[in-house]
Motif scaffolding. Structure first.
Motif, PDB file in Angstrom:
ATOM      1  N   VAL A 170      48.587  61.008  24.595  1.00 25.66           N
ATOM      2  CA  VAL A 170      47.616  60.177  25.484  1.00 25.66           C
ATOM      3  C   VAL A 170      48.321  59.637  26.605  1.00 25.66           C
ATOM      4  CG1 VAL A 170      45.964  59.460  23.809  1.00 25.66           C
ATOM      5  CG2 VAL A 170      47.978  58.276  24.002  1.00 25.66           C
ATOM      6  N   TRP A 171      47.731  59.312  27.632  1.00 26.06           N
ATOM      7  CA  TRP A 171      48.159  58.161  28.456  1.00 26.06           C
ATOM      8  C   TRP A 171      48.135  56.829  27.976  1.00 26.06           C
ATOM      9  CZ3 TRP A 171      44.919  59.407  33.695  1.00 26.06           C
ATOM     10  CH2 TRP A 171      45.455  60.568  34.362  1.00 26.06           C
ATOM     11  N   PHE A 172      48.956  55.969  28.335  1.00 30.93           N
ATOM     12  CA  PHE A 172      48.917  54.596  27.755  1.00 30.93           C
ATOM     13  C   PHE A 172      49.620  53.407  28.728  1.00 30.93           C
ATOM     14  CE2 PHE A 172      53.140  56.145  26.957  1.00 30.93           C
ATOM     15  CZ  PHE A 172      53.894  54.993  26.940  1.00 30.93           C
ATOM     16  N   GLU A 173      49.465  52.420  28.280  1.00 34.15           N
ATOM     17  CA  GLU A 173      50.133  51.390  29.331  1.00 34.15           C
ATOM     18  C   GLU A 173      50.551  50.336  28.254  1.00 34.15           C
ATOM     19  OE1 GLU A 173      48.440  49.353  33.124  1.00 34.15           O
ATOM     20  OE2 GLU A 173      47.840  47.994  31.372  1.00 34.15           O
ATOM     21  N   ALA A 174      51.851  49.700  28.280  1.00 32.92           N
ATOM     22  CA  ALA A 174      52.286  48.657  27.567  1.00 32.92           C
ATOM     23  C   ALA A 174      52.083  47.441  28.104  1.00 32.92           C
ATOM     24  CB  ALA A 174      53.686  48.953  26.891  1.00 32.92           C
ATOM     25  N   THR A 175      51.413  46.507  27.601  1.00 37.16           N
ATOM     26  CA  THR A 175      51.131  45.329  28.341  1.00 37.16           C
ATOM     27  C   THR A 175      52.357  44.059  28.230  1.00 37.16           C
ATOM     28  OG1 THR A 175      50.104  44.140  26.389  1.00 37.16           O
ATOM     29  CG2 THR A 175      48.689  45.479  27.637  1.00 37.16           C
ATOM     30  N   ALA A 176      52.336  43.266  29.070  1.00 40.66           N
ATOM     31  CA  ALA A 176      53.346  42.404  28.966  1.00 40.66           C
ATOM     32  C   ALA A 176      53.374  41.574  27.831  1.00 40.66           C
ATOM     33  CB  ALA A 176      53.358  41.496  30.213  1.00 40.66           C
ATOM     34  N   ASP A 177      52.452  41.420  27.181  1.00 36.87           N
ATOM     35  CA  ASP A 177      52.560  40.646  25.814  1.00 36.87           C
ATOM     36  C   ASP A 177      52.585  41.562  24.731  1.00 36.87           C
ATOM     37  OD1 ASP A 177      50.040  41.769  25.889  1.00 36.87           O
ATOM     38  OD2 ASP A 177      48.724  40.030  25.153  1.00 36.87           O
ATOM     39  N   GLY A 178      53.180  42.785  24.830  1.00 35.14           N
ATOM     40  CA  GLY A 178      53.627  43.510  23.656  1.00 35.14           C
ATOM     41  C   GLY A 178      52.688  44.246  23.067  1.00 35.14           C
ATOM     42  N   VAL A 191      56.156  57.334  21.332  1.00 33.94           N
ATOM     43  CA  VAL A 191      56.587  57.736  22.547  1.00 33.94           C
ATOM     44  C   VAL A 191      58.389  58.173  22.432  1.00 33.94           C
ATOM     45  CG1 VAL A 191      57.182  57.278  24.949  1.00 33.94           C
ATOM     46  CG2 VAL A 191      55.132  56.294  23.556  1.00 33.94           C
ATOM     47  N   ALA A 192      58.511  59.376  22.732  1.00 35.35           N
ATOM     48  CA  ALA A 192      59.926  59.862  22.785  1.00 35.35           C
ATOM     49  C   ALA A 192      60.366  60.332  24.055  1.00 35.35           C
ATOM     50  CB  ALA A 192      59.882  60.893  21.751  1.00 35.35           C
ATOM     51  N   SER A 193      61.677  59.947  24.286  1.00 35.07           N
ATOM     52  CA  SER A 193      62.170  60.481  25.522  1.00 35.07           C
ATOM     53  C   SER A 193      62.088  62.058  25.665  1.00 35.07           C
ATOM     54  CB  SER A 193      63.680  59.876  25.600  1.00 35.07           C
ATOM     55  OG  SER A 193      64.410  60.633  24.511  1.00 35.07           O
ATOM     56  N   LEU A 202      55.532  58.561  30.246  1.00 32.54           N
ATOM     57  CA  LEU A 202      55.609  59.492  29.182  1.00 32.54           C
ATOM     58  C   LEU A 202      54.324  59.553  28.480  1.00 32.54           C
ATOM     59  CD1 LEU A 202      59.064  57.972  27.749  1.00 32.54           C
ATOM     60  CD2 LEU A 202      58.876  59.942  29.382  1.00 32.54           C
ATOM     61  N   TYR A 203      54.264  60.641  27.924  1.00 27.90           N
ATOM     62  CA  TYR A 203      53.090  60.619  26.923  1.00 27.90           C
ATOM     63  C   TYR A 203      53.243  59.868  25.831  1.00 27.90           C
ATOM     64  CZ  TYR A 203      51.202  64.245  29.929  1.00 27.90           C
ATOM     65  OH  TYR A 203      50.646  64.831  31.142  1.00 27.90           O
ATOM     66  N   GLY A 214      47.267  56.551  38.543  1.00 24.37           N
ATOM     67  CA  GLY A 214      48.327  56.294  39.631  1.00 24.37           C
ATOM     68  C   GLY A 214      49.679  56.395  39.153  1.00 24.37           C
ATOM     69  N   ARG A 215      49.968  56.323  37.688  1.00 22.69           N
ATOM     70  CA  ARG A 215      51.303  56.220  37.005  1.00 22.69           C
ATOM     71  C   ARG A 215      51.430  57.663  36.777  1.00 22.69           C
ATOM     72  NH1 ARG A 215      52.372  53.302  31.309  1.00 22.69           N
ATOM     73  NH2 ARG A 215      53.878  54.472  30.784  1.00 22.69           N
ATOM     74  N   TYR A 216      50.628  58.297  36.376  1.00 17.82           N
ATOM     75  CA  TYR A 216      50.954  59.614  35.721  1.00 17.82           C
ATOM     76  C   TYR A 216      50.572  60.851  36.778  1.00 17.82           C
ATOM     77  CZ  TYR A 216      51.230  58.047  31.097  1.00 17.82           C
ATOM     78  OH  TYR A 216      51.842  57.508  30.032  1.00 17.82           O
ATOM     79  N   TRP A 217      49.837  60.812  37.914  1.00 23.60           N
ATOM     80  CA  TRP A 217      49.439  61.583  38.621  1.00 23.60           C
ATOM     81  C   TRP A 217      49.953  61.206  40.355  1.00 23.60           C
ATOM     82  CZ3 TRP A 217      43.643  62.588  37.174  1.00 23.60           C
ATOM     83  CH2 TRP A 217      43.566  63.408  36.124  1.00 23.60           C
TER      84      TRP A 217
END
Length: 141
Positions: free
Chosen positions: A37-45, A71-73, A19-20, A104-107
């Motif tokens: 923006v593209w983003f990544e949530a890390t395992a440590d939050g 981020v919204a659905s 999601l954006y 790789g996640r978005y495209w």
């Protein structure tokens, strides 16, 4: 709606979707202007993203490191959103790897045009921005 200081396992699952996110940074004479923006949530939050070193958001974050991120659905799904507010750090370490993972996640990188676009993106010495949550709000219906 709930308010916490950290992301939950459910938040991380939701944020694991492609999601954006919408980033808003503090500072400047004009009202804040969120950017997708593209983003990544890390395992440590934490929330991380990459950006070009000469981006306006970098200059603003260097003056005032506060940021908000939401981020919204998508339309058609039940209402679900997560909002994070906190301070940021900026560095170059891991930025290229993060850019490649997010692409790789978005495209579909089997698409040659997208693969070429990623190769072009990786020629820039991007920066990695990390948001350290101080307040997390959420709603899931």
């Amino acid at each position: 709606m709930s308010n916490d200081k950290q992301l939950t396992a459910e938040d991380l699952e939701f944020l694991g979707r492609p999601l954006y996110g919408f980033l808003t940074v503090a500072g400047g004479p004009q009202p804040s202007q969120p950017r997708p923006v593209w983003f990544e949530a890390t395992a440590d939050g934490k929330i991380q993203l990459t950006t070009e070193p000469d981006a306006l958001k970098v200059r603003r974050l260097r003056r005032d490191p506060r940021a908000t991120f939401v981020v919204a659905s998508p339309v058609g799904e039940r209402e679900h959103w997560v909002s994070v507010a906190g301070s940021t750090t900026i560095d170059s370490e891991g930025a290229q790897e993060l850019t490649a993972r997010m692409a790789g996640r978005y495209w579909d990188l089997n698409d040659q045009a997208r693969a070429d676009q990623l190769a072009q993106m990786l020629t820039i010495d991007n920066l990695r921005v990390v948001i350290h949550p101080e307040s997390v709000r959420r709603l899931a219906i």
